[in-house]
Design an enzyme around this catalytic site. Structure first.
Site, PDB file in Angstrom:
ATOM      1  CE  LYS A   1      -3.630   2.348   2.592  1.00 39.30           C
ATOM      2  NZ  LYS A   1      -4.531   2.312   3.749  1.00 39.30           N
TER       3      LYS A   1
ATOM      4  CE  LYS B   1      -6.111   1.936  -0.547  1.00 35.82           C
ATOM      5  NZ  LYS B   1      -6.518   2.043   0.812  1.00 35.82           N
TER       6      LYS B   1
HETATM    7  C1  PBG Z   1      -7.645   3.270   5.549  1.00 33.83           C
HETATM    8  C2  PBG Z   1      -7.877   3.200   4.082  1.00 33.83           C
HETATM    9  C3  PBG Z   1      -7.682   4.187   3.112  1.00 33.83           C
HETATM   10  C4  PBG Z   1      -8.173   3.644   1.922  1.00 33.83           C
HETATM   11  C5  PBG Z   1      -8.606   2.359   2.199  1.00 33.83           C
HETATM   12  N1  PBG Z   1      -8.390   2.095   3.538  1.00 33.83           N
HETATM   13  C6  PBG Z   1      -7.171   5.569   3.227  1.00 33.83           C
HETATM   14  C7  PBG Z   1      -5.771   5.800   3.590  1.00 33.83           C
HETATM   15  O1  PBG Z   1      -4.975   4.890   3.778  1.00 33.83           O
HETATM   16  O2  PBG Z   1      -5.433   6.974   3.723  1.00 33.83           O
HETATM   17  C8  PBG Z   1      -8.237   4.332   0.589  1.00 33.83           C
HETATM   18  C9  PBG Z   1      -9.285   3.830  -0.341  1.00 33.83           C
HETATM   19  C10 PBG Z   1      -9.574   4.710  -1.514  1.00 33.83           C
HETATM   20  O3  PBG Z   1      -8.941   5.749  -1.741  1.00 33.83           O
HETATM   21  O4  PBG Z   1     -10.498   4.348  -2.249  1.00 33.83           O
HETATM   22  N2  PBG Z   1      -6.355   3.217   5.969  1.00 33.83           N
END
Ligand code: PBG
Length: 349
Positions: free
Chosen positions: A222, A275
């Site tokens: 991520k 992601k």
């Molecule tokens: C929580 C999380 C996030 C997303 C999914 N889980 C935000 C982040 O990490 O700041 C993003 C999902 C999206 O942008 O569609 N940690």
């Protein structure tokens, strides 16, 4: 070369780059390779198509809020809503009828505090939502996002001390949140916090408490991405100070993605997620090549909103662009695509 007119045997009198390119036997030897033959009709194209997108590949992310009869559109994500549990059950039914195998649940708590205590409360928004959906539509896979940022007053994904997000102190909270989701009936828990060792901590908590069948879809890779912007509006989880760069990955790094993926496999993740998706197709491909687990890709909020904004302005064809994006994510190596377009794609397939 195209302009060069030569006398040759056969029907072509113009020197043909397609024909000559494929031969190293000299100009008199003509190659018969013509890739266009297999593009001649839709039937031909579909017969040789290398990537098949299916409704089975999709997961639809949804946002749950407390209350009754709430269906509030998210301004930066047209077509996506914050839903109270009664509305969420209707949405989940629609998703199921469309043939989409699962939903990914995010929750907005009643109150936020330093340790995000609603995240692991038995009566938290996610726990209530999971119980309702699983009792109404047991066949639909319910996946829960395991994180603290929606629930903490500071908006970070862990426990804070002197401005730092503490790794090992956060692990017990993450494990507790995941366990509470499993107890509510979640089929898969999906940790998105990016603390080191959280898959192991969650697996241990699940095993010790009799949830050995609950799967873990790890947000293994991520990135600290600006593409999460609209989501942070939707889930009200923007960090109140600083950013997430000390725990989410640097967008410039690819080898590190494999380090993360292999670590999560060792810690017994069942599915690996990359992601965001679109700016990271190379990463999806690398993770797919380096591992044997199912790979999921998250087509995140910013990727969705960009398409929506351009389509609303009439600048692009929403359906064609979306299907091209989905196909490219699948082609890169994703087995599963998490996308806010899931319902549309299911209808368009
Ligand atoms: C929580 C999380 C996030 C997303 C999914 N889980 C935000 C982040 O990490 O700041 C993003 C999902 C999206 O942008 O569609 N940690």
């Amino acid at each position: 070369m195209v302009n060069m007119i030569k006398q040759k045997r056969g029907r072509f009198s113009v020197s043909d780059p397609v024909r000559s390119r494929h031969t190293n036997q000299g100009e008199s030897e003509l190659s018969n390779i013509r890739p266009r033959r297999l593009r001649s009709s839709e039937t031909m194209r579909s017969m040789v198509r290398e990537t098949q997108l299916s409704v089975n590949d999709l997961i639809y992310p949804v946002f749950a809020v407390h209350g009754q009869g709430i269906r509030e559109e998210i301004p930066s994500m047209p077509g996506c809503f914050r839903l109270s549990i009664d509305e969420l059950c209707k949405e989940a039914t629609e998703v199921h009828l469309l043939g989409i195998p699962g939903i990914l649940l995010f929750g907005l708590p009643e109150i936020k505090d330093e340790v995000g205590s609603e995240a692991y409360s038995e009566t938290g928004i996610i726990q209530e939502a999971v119980r309702s959906i699983k009792s109404e539509i047991p066949e639909l896979l319910v996946i829960t996002d395991v994180c603290m940022c929606e629930y903490t007053s500071h908006g970070h994904c862990g426990i804070i001390c002197d401005g730092d997000v503490l790794n090992d102190e956060t692990l017990s909270y993450i494990a507790r949140i995941a366990l509470s989701h499993a107890e509510a009936g979640a089929d898969i828990v999906a940790p998105s916090d990016m603390m080191d060792g959280r898959v192991r901590a969650i697996r241990d908590a699940l095993e010790t408490n009799g949830f050995s069948n609950t799967a873990i879809m790890s947000y293994a890779v991520k990135y600290a991405s600006a593409f999460y912007g609209p989501f942070r509006d939707a889930a009200e989880c923007a960090p109140q100070h600083g950013d997430r760069k000390s725990y989410q990955m640097d967008p410039a790094n690819a080898r590190e993605a494999i380090v993360e993926a292999l670590l999560d496999i060792e810690e017994s993740a069942d599915i690996l997620m990359v992601k965001p998706a679109l700016s990271y197709l190379d990463i999806i491909h690398r993770v797919k090549m380096a591992t044997n687990l199912p790979v999921a890709a998250y087509n995140v909020s910013g990727e969705y909103s960009m398409v929506k904004a351009a389509a609303t302005n009439g600048w692009i064809d929403e359906r064609k662009v979306t299907m091209e994006i989905m196909t490219s994510i699948k082609r890169a190596g994703a087995d599963i695509i998490l996308t806010y377009f899931a319902k549309d794609v299911a209808r368009w397939l």
